[in-house]
Design an enzyme around this catalytic site. Structure first.
Site, PDB file in Angstrom:
ATOM      1  N   GLY A 115       0.625  -1.167  -0.027  1.00  0.00           N
ATOM      2  CA  GLY A 115       0.144  -0.082  -0.075  1.00  0.00           C
ATOM      3  C   GLY A 115       0.825   1.209   0.018  1.00  0.00           C
ATOM      4  N   ASP A 156       0.679   3.517   4.344  1.00  0.00           N
ATOM      5  CA  ASP A 156      -0.382   4.112   3.520  1.00  0.00           C
ATOM      6  C   ASP A 156      -1.575   4.897   4.557  1.00  0.00           C
ATOM      7  OD1 ASP A 156      -1.224   1.789   4.287  1.00  0.00           O
ATOM      8  OD2 ASP A 156      -1.867   1.256   2.287  1.00  0.00           O
ATOM      9  N   ASP A 170      -5.084   2.526  10.856  1.00  0.00           N
ATOM     10  CA  ASP A 170      -6.450   1.974  11.038  1.00  0.00           C
ATOM     11  C   ASP A 170      -6.384   1.397  12.414  1.00  0.00           C
ATOM     12  OD1 ASP A 170      -8.976   1.056  10.605  1.00  0.00           O
ATOM     13  OD2 ASP A 170      -8.647  -0.503   9.461  1.00  0.00           O
ATOM     14  N   LYS A 229      -7.305   7.196  10.109  1.00  0.00           N
ATOM     15  CA  LYS A 229      -8.579   6.987  10.310  1.00  0.00           C
ATOM     16  C   LYS A 229      -9.240   7.748  11.629  1.00  0.00           C
ATOM     17  CE  LYS A 229      -9.784   3.439   7.087  1.00  0.00           C
ATOM     18  NZ  LYS A 229     -10.554   1.987   6.952  1.00  0.00           N
ATOM     19  N   PHE A 237     -13.885   3.006   4.147  1.00  0.00           N
ATOM     20  CA  PHE A 237     -12.788   2.097   3.175  1.00  0.00           C
ATOM     21  C   PHE A 237     -12.499   3.043   2.295  1.00  0.00           C
ATOM     22  CE2 PHE A 237     -11.621  -1.030   0.197  1.00  0.00           C
ATOM     23  CZ  PHE A 237     -10.681  -1.947   1.094  1.00  0.00           C
ATOM     24  N   VAL A 238     -11.104   3.056   1.974  1.00  0.00           N
ATOM     25  CA  VAL A 238     -10.737   4.036   0.905  1.00  0.00           C
ATOM     26  C   VAL A 238      -9.781   3.327   0.050  1.00  0.00           C
ATOM     27  CG1 VAL A 238     -10.933   6.264   2.205  1.00  0.00           C
ATOM     28  CG2 VAL A 238      -8.733   5.126   2.205  1.00  0.00           C
ATOM     29  N   ASP A 286      -5.695  -0.448  -2.029  1.00  0.00           N
ATOM     30  CA  ASP A 286      -6.329  -1.361  -2.963  1.00  0.00           C
ATOM     31  C   ASP A 286      -7.452  -1.644  -2.144  1.00  0.00           C
ATOM     32  OD1 ASP A 286      -4.957  -3.130  -0.863  1.00  0.00           O
ATOM     33  OD2 ASP A 286      -5.692  -4.853  -2.002  1.00  0.00           O
ATOM     34  N   ARG A 324      -5.080   0.592  -6.955  1.00  0.00           N
ATOM     35  CA  ARG A 324      -3.876   1.174  -6.366  1.00  0.00           C
ATOM     36  C   ARG A 324      -3.578   2.293  -7.378  1.00  0.00           C
ATOM     37  NH1 ARG A 324      -2.152  -2.109  -2.332  1.00  0.00           N
ATOM     38  NH2 ARG A 324      -2.303  -4.332  -2.493  1.00  0.00           N
TER      39      ARG A 324
HETATM   40  P1  5GP Z   1      -4.003  -1.373  10.712  1.00  0.00           P
HETATM   41  O1  5GP Z   1      -2.748  -2.437  10.761  1.00  0.00           O
HETATM   42  O2  5GP Z   1      -3.618   0.137  11.386  1.00  0.00           O
HETATM   43  O3  5GP Z   1      -5.303  -1.717  10.854  1.00  0.00           O
HETATM   44  O4  5GP Z   1      -4.243  -1.298   9.131  1.00  0.00           O
HETATM   45  C1  5GP Z   1      -3.273  -0.582   8.114  1.00  0.00           C
HETATM   46  C2  5GP Z   1      -3.257  -1.385   7.106  1.00  0.00           C
HETATM   47  O5  5GP Z   1      -4.445  -1.930   6.627  1.00  0.00           O
HETATM   48  C3  5GP Z   1      -2.881  -0.602   5.955  1.00  0.00           C
HETATM   49  O6  5GP Z   1      -1.529  -0.671   5.607  1.00  0.00           O
HETATM   50  C4  5GP Z   1      -3.559  -0.923   4.845  1.00  0.00           C
HETATM   51  O7  5GP Z   1      -3.027  -1.931   4.005  1.00  0.00           O
HETATM   52  C5  5GP Z   1      -4.823  -1.575   5.222  1.00  0.00           C
HETATM   53  N1  5GP Z   1      -5.798  -0.785   5.435  1.00  0.00           N
HETATM   54  C6  5GP Z   1      -6.436  -0.101   6.573  1.00  0.00           C
HETATM   55  N2  5GP Z   1      -7.449   0.659   6.300  1.00  0.00           N
HETATM   56  C7  5GP Z   1      -7.614   0.692   5.071  1.00  0.00           C
HETATM   57  C8  5GP Z   1      -8.553   1.306   4.104  1.00  0.00           C
HETATM   58  O8  5GP Z   1      -9.615   2.091   4.153  1.00  0.00           O
HETATM   59  N3  5GP Z   1      -8.382   0.835   2.481  1.00  0.00           N
HETATM   60  C9  5GP Z   1      -7.537  -0.008   2.195  1.00  0.00           C
HETATM   61  N4  5GP Z   1      -7.456  -0.175   0.841  1.00  0.00           N
HETATM   62  N5  5GP Z   1      -6.635  -0.519   2.955  1.00  0.00           N
HETATM   63  C10 5GP Z   1      -6.786  -0.207   4.176  1.00  0.00           C
HETATM   64 MG    MG Z   2      -0.672  -1.859   4.224  1.00  0.00          MG
END
Ligand code: 5GP
Ligand code: MG
Length: 200
Positions: free
Chosen positions: A62, A118, A121, A149, A170-171, A177, A183
């Site tokens: 990402g 990227d 979350d 987020k 969700f973006v 992706d 992407r």
């Molecule tokens: P975390 O581990 O903080 O929950 O999430 C981080 C990873 O989840 C990011 O690097 C990304 O790959 C994926 N991710 C989290 N939110 C989104 C979203 O809204 N869209 C997409 N495409 N990927 C996300």
């Molecule tokens: Mg990621």
């Protein structure tokens, strides 16, 4: 592909401006100090030394596009290490837990590392990867995300540089992706609900 877009959240022009600003901040923070040491990163430095080099670690896939744009505005000596992590496999739109798929970090021991992701979350990815790098002996680990987020879990994670705060949606686009598509969209966008819901 364009027809699947619900709305543009952040245009490519705004992204470009903000990426430039982030690069300036990062460069300033890593510049060899005149008579001082670099400021401690949010996670705390394990060993601070006035080393003008930086090791950039994009979290693939990402962060690929964001990182490629960012580093071309950071005019200092740098190495690149690679880490591939999955947390939203396939058609997921919520985190399934973070797992390292592969790495090509090189020797990060004693180096100042900047992790680039990227989006922040649940925070699982950054926590996992920051721990890995510290265990590998990095002198310091700073973190940079393009998007954060608006949810409590994301705010609980310490991060040094944030590009944009976005709603808890969700973006895709600019590296992000859905099922490994979208992407290459230049903007950060949301997808129509029927696109996310429809079977492959
Ligand atoms: P975390 O581990 O903080 O929950 O999430 C981080 C990873 O989840 C990011 O690097 C990304 O790959 C994926 N991710 C989290 N939110 C989104 C979203 O809204 N869209 C997409 N495409 N990927 C996300
Ligand atoms: Mg990621």
């Amino acid at each position: 592909m364009r027809g699947d877009v619900e709305r543009v959240l952040i245009s490519q022009d705004r992204i470009a401006l903000r990426v430039h600003e982030l690069a300036r901040e990062i460069t300033d923070d890593h510049r060899p100090p005149r008579g001082g040491r670099p400021p401690a990163p949010a996670g705390g430095a394990t060993r601070a030394e006035p080393d003008p080099e930086i090791t950039i670690v994009p979290i693939l896939t990402g962060a690929m596009i964001f990182c490629a744009d960012l580093i071309r505005h950071i005019p200092m000596a740098m190495r690149i290490g690679l880490l591939a992590v999955t947390s939203y496999p396939g058609r997921s739109v919520r985190s399934q837990g973070s797992r390292v798929l592969g790495e090509q970090l090189g020797d990060v021991s004693g180096r100042h590392v900047l992790l680039v992701d990227d989006i922040l979350d649940s925070g699982g990815t950054l926590r996992l990867v920051r721990g890995m790098l510290k265990d590998s002996g990095a002198a310091s680990v700073r973190t940079c995300v393009l998007l954060r987020k608006d949810r409590p879990a994301a705010r609980e994670v310490e991060v040094d540089y944030v590009g944009f705060e976005i709603p808890d949606e969700f973006v895709v686009g600019y590296g992000l992706d859905f099922n490994n598509y979208y992407r290459n969209l230049p903007d950060i966008v949301t997808l129509r609900p029927d696109v996310i819901g429809r079977s492959a």
